[in-house]
Design a protein around this motif. Sequence first.
Motif, mmCIF file in Angstrom:
data_model
loop_
_atom_site.group_PDB
_atom_site.id
_atom_site.type_symbol
_atom_site.label_atom_id
_atom_site.label_comp_id
_atom_site.label_asym_id
_atom_site.label_seq_id
_atom_site.Cartn_x
_atom_site.Cartn_y
_atom_site.Cartn_z
ATOM 1 N N ARG A 77 -2.197 -0.274 7.921
ATOM 2 C CA ARG A 77 -2.479 1.164 7.921
ATOM 3 C C ARG A 77 -3.373 1.570 6.759
ATOM 4 O O ARG A 77 -4.124 2.543 6.862
ATOM 5 C CB ARG A 77 -1.174 1.945 7.869
ATOM 6 C CG ARG A 77 -0.373 1.889 9.164
ATOM 7 C CD ARG A 77 -1.174 2.464 10.326
ATOM 8 N NE ARG A 77 -0.458 2.376 11.576
ATOM 9 C CZ ARG A 77 0.269 3.361 12.093
ATOM 10 N NH1 ARG A 77 0.367 4.507 11.435
ATOM 11 N NH2 ARG A 77 0.890 3.191 13.236
ATOM 12 N N LEU A 78 -3.297 0.850 5.652
ATOM 13 C CA LEU A 78 -4.142 1.161 4.503
ATOM 14 C C LEU A 78 -5.549 0.600 4.644
ATOM 15 O O LEU A 78 -6.408 0.841 3.791
ATOM 16 C CB LEU A 78 -3.499 0.621 3.220
ATOM 17 C CG LEU A 78 -2.209 1.338 2.767
ATOM 18 C CD1 LEU A 78 -1.585 0.600 1.586
ATOM 19 C CD2 LEU A 78 -2.496 2.782 2.388
ATOM 20 N N ARG B 257 2.345 -4.667 7.729
ATOM 21 C CA ARG B 257 2.219 -3.448 8.540
ATOM 22 C C ARG B 257 1.637 -2.305 7.705
ATOM 23 O O ARG B 257 0.796 -1.528 8.176
ATOM 24 C CB ARG B 257 3.576 -3.031 9.090
ATOM 25 C CG ARG B 257 4.198 -4.014 10.048
ATOM 26 C CD ARG B 257 5.579 -3.562 10.467
ATOM 27 N NE ARG B 257 5.518 -2.521 11.482
ATOM 28 C CZ ARG B 257 6.559 -1.771 11.847
ATOM 29 N NH1 ARG B 257 7.721 -1.924 11.244
ATOM 30 N NH2 ARG B 257 6.434 -0.878 12.785
ATOM 31 N N VAL B 258 2.096 -2.222 6.451
ATOM 32 C CA VAL B 258 1.594 -1.171 5.568
ATOM 33 C C VAL B 258 0.127 -1.424 5.222
ATOM 34 O O VAL B 258 -0.705 -0.499 5.230
ATOM 35 C CB VAL B 258 2.452 -1.110 4.290
ATOM 36 C CG1 VAL B 258 1.879 -0.103 3.309
ATOM 37 C CG2 VAL B 258 3.896 -0.762 4.621
ATOM 38 N N TYR C 195 2.370 5.366 3.046
ATOM 39 C CA TYR C 195 1.887 3.988 3.102
ATOM 40 C C TYR C 195 1.685 3.388 1.706
ATOM 41 O O TYR C 195 2.099 2.247 1.444
ATOM 42 C CB TYR C 195 0.589 3.923 3.899
ATOM 43 C CG TYR C 195 0.696 4.497 5.286
ATOM 44 C CD1 TYR C 195 1.752 4.160 6.123
ATOM 45 C CD2 TYR C 195 -0.254 5.399 5.765
ATOM 46 C CE1 TYR C 195 1.862 4.694 7.395
ATOM 47 C CE2 TYR C 195 -0.157 5.941 7.038
ATOM 48 C CZ TYR C 195 0.906 5.598 7.851
ATOM 49 O OH TYR C 195 1.012 6.134 9.111
ATOM 50 N N PHE D 114 7.077 3.476 5.748
ATOM 51 C CA PHE D 114 5.951 3.293 6.675
ATOM 52 C C PHE D 114 5.990 4.356 7.770
ATOM 53 O O PHE D 114 4.991 5.017 8.057
ATOM 54 C CB PHE D 114 6.030 1.885 7.270
ATOM 55 C CG PHE D 114 5.077 1.632 8.398
ATOM 56 C CD1 PHE D 114 3.744 1.347 8.153
ATOM 57 C CD2 PHE D 114 5.514 1.663 9.719
ATOM 58 C CE1 PHE D 114 2.861 1.111 9.203
ATOM 59 C CE2 PHE D 114 4.648 1.428 10.765
ATOM 60 C CZ PHE D 114 3.312 1.152 10.508
#
Length: 736
Positions: free
Chosen positions: A559-560, A555-556, A521, A516
């Motif tokens: 971001r995606l 969390r990933v 990602y 990350f």
Amino acid sequence: MQGRASGSARVYQTGGDQYIEEHVHHYAPGSAPLFGHPWAGPAEPRGAAPDSVRIPLVGRAPGVLRDRVDVMERLRAAVAGPGGGIQVLHGLGGCGKTAVAHTLFTEAVRDHGRVGLWVNASERVSLRAGMLAVAGDRGAADGELAAAADGRRAAADLVWHHLDHSAEPWLLVLDNADDPGILEEGAWLRPSPSGTVLVTTRHATSPLWRAPGVSSYRLGVLPLEDATLVLRDLAPDAGTQESARKVARRLGCLPLALTLAGSHLAHQLLESWSMDEYDRKLSEESTALVDRGASASGGEQSRRLVGRTWQLSLDSLAEGGLPEATALLRLLSFWAADPVPLSLLMPVAQGGAGLEHLDPPLTAARVEPALRALLDHSLIDMVETDGHRCVKAHGVLLDSVAAGVPDAERDLLAEAAGRLLRAALPDGTASSRARSQARLLAPHVTGLLDRSHRHGLVTAESVRTAVRVARLVYEAGDWTAALGLASTAAKTSAEHLGDENPATIEARSGQGPILFRLGRYAEAADLLRPVHQDALRTLGPHDVRTLDAAYELQRVLHRLGDLAHARTLLEAVLDGRRHTLGEGHVATLKSRCEMLELRLARDEFDGYTTAAEELAGDCERRLGPDHLVTVWARDALARGLLRSGRGAEAEDLFRRALAGQRAGYGDGHPLVLGVLIQLSRAQYAQGKREEAAENAREVAEQRAGILGEDHPETVAARDWYAEVRAVPPADGVAVP
């Protein structure tokens, strides 16, 4: 009256009364003294007698001496001078001391008209025989030599008398003087106005080397480029420069190992490996492969084998009453060839490390003498790394020692090495310096995993230790190194413990946050989805490790751009951590911080500032004002203030958060830059264009240097910097 004698028999003929006294000395084969009685007739060849003291007794002299420029300049100056000096070359076995001495010897004879004299000083018999031969070379009469051989005259005095009165200047090499006590006992080492003495030794700290008129030089491994050239010198057709560089790096640039490797590649009969093939084979056979390049004949063979050369020093220490040096070096062999902080060995010196059951045992009282002995014999070096005193051993040496560990002791050593690593790790509230210190331990965790993997000794505890260190290295900001360690831990654990072992799940999950931070990602999501499912199936939804995997996955996904799925996961994590760990646990408070970031991403501003203020207060009360999660909560509050148009308040709070990040992580940490760019945005929103641009420039440049040009956060920082420089904002405009 006639008589005949053969072998060692003697015939005496006399008239009248005679009293005859004969001393007969029995020597082991190959160790008889050089000189017999001058009236006894021609002596049979004796092994200790050097065939010549005018020829260097070396196994394989290098065609070209690589590097060693500084030390050769000093030695040449000493040889070219009037004489009287003693030069000492000391260093690890196999580092090329004899090669330097041979080159100097050749130049002294060829270029300076010196008489070259070479003596093997590795043991008493060879030293004494060689020095008496030197005396004979310098003009000693047979009667003088016989008297010295019989003990009727001081042998060293005789030798140095003739050296001092030599009509020709000379260079005397005392090679392999690894036991300086032999030189000291007979006063064999003396300065002379007629010549120069050069001593080669593994012993680094003898008082003899500190005497007036003695100059000592430490010889280490070669620089990488010179080590590469050694291989190319010996095997020019075996591969490219880059291939040779890879082999040289793997062999730690040790001259002996390079010479053996190059010789093997150059003289293969049934095989024709390239440098690249040899490099691959090294990972399987290590020192055993290197030793194939040794000559099959010749004396002093042990000194020409990588796998045996250091055993000579360990055998000498054991004979001298320090067998514990072997035990300590075996312990070090379960770690890496990187610097080992002395603090890591402190529990051994305090007892209770479980090494008392080794053979030989390593007790607390004997650790300090063993450590000093290894330093004295150049088997380890003392170095300083990041302000920490460390010891360091050569990688090929450690491989050699590890190969010789008895099978019955491997488990004990692996367990002790892991226990010492765990004892040296900082706790969860460690300072930035303590986390940075953990970076020194990372290669040793990898080394332990590698040794354990080779011998089937991998345990869940050793994997968890690796995961914990990887996390500390990650928090210290070295994300690439952290990923390497976490990946090794996950792969090793899966192979030995299985995919569904809890330790394996922890190790696989531990790669997620590192990927990350590295901006990978999609790769992180592909890894974490199956890890989360395995954790749900094997550990259950409320297990801490399942919640950790879900936290990293959301969390990933955030971001995606999959905000809905991220929100669902995070709500489950927050509920689970509240239930399992409690409202005030640091992991629960981190989940609340993450929820605020997710709300900003979803443009959910209703009640945001109130929630952020409440969280910042809870963190300060439960964790303290300087805790990094408290700093994170302040940052989240400042972002909300900036979004709501309260730029001045946001700037003040960002400055507090920035100071907290720097105190916790250090100035060069990538996470500090995340707050600095927010500070730039707050300044820009207030019309402070120059300050905003300067901070934006700093973030863009540092992210490029730390994370790389293509990292998403570097790209975002460059875009922001370009925007700040383009058009000044209108007063009071909030910046998203």
